[in-house]
Scaffold this motif. Structure first.
Motif, PDB file in Angstrom:
ATOM      1  N   THR A   1       0.856  -1.187   0.000  1.00  8.68           N
ATOM      2  CA  THR A   1       0.000   0.000   0.000  1.00  8.68           C
ATOM      3  C   THR A   1       0.889   1.233   0.000  1.00  8.68           C
ATOM      4  N   THR A   2       0.813   2.018  -1.070  1.00  9.56           N
ATOM      5  CA  THR A   2       1.637   3.213  -1.187  1.00  9.56           C
ATOM      6  C   THR A   2       0.801   4.361  -1.735  1.00  9.56           C
ATOM      7  N   GLY A   3       1.135   5.559  -1.323  1.00  7.39           N
ATOM      8  CA  GLY A   3       0.528   6.757  -1.884  1.00  7.39           C
ATOM      9  C   GLY A   3      -0.975   6.854  -1.722  1.00  7.39           C
ATOM     10  N   VAL A   4      -1.491   6.416  -0.591  1.00 11.17           N
ATOM     11  CA  VAL A   4      -2.929   6.428  -0.379  1.00 11.17           C
ATOM     12  C   VAL A   4      -3.265   7.279   0.847  1.00 11.17           C
ATOM     13  N   VAL A   5      -4.384   7.942   0.777  1.00  9.71           N
ATOM     14  CA  VAL A   5      -4.923   8.631   1.938  1.00  9.71           C
ATOM     15  C   VAL A   5      -6.021   7.740   2.494  1.00  9.71           C
TER      16      VAL A   5
END
Length: 58
Positions: free
Chosen positions: A41-45
């Motif tokens: 999981t990367t670059g997620v809000v």
């Protein structure tokens, strides 16, 4: 805000929330633990709001 007004505010939010309750520190901690533990999981809000965002559009 006095204690009674604060309790009324939290009760009102809980009734309108899809989760049916106010969030607790453990809810945020669980979300953090998920993000730390999942290296894919990367670059997620990650919105941790008990579904309030979903019900706002209804």
């Amino acid at each position: 805000m006095d204690a009674d007004a604060k309790a009324q505010t939290f009760d009102s939010y809980a009734k309108s929330s899809p989760a049916g309750r106010c969030g607790a520190p453990e809810d945020i901690a669980d979300a953090i633990a998920f993000l730390i533990g999942n290296s894919f999981t990367t670059g997620v809000v990650l919105t941790v709001d008990g579904g309030a965002r979903l019900s706002a559009g209804a």
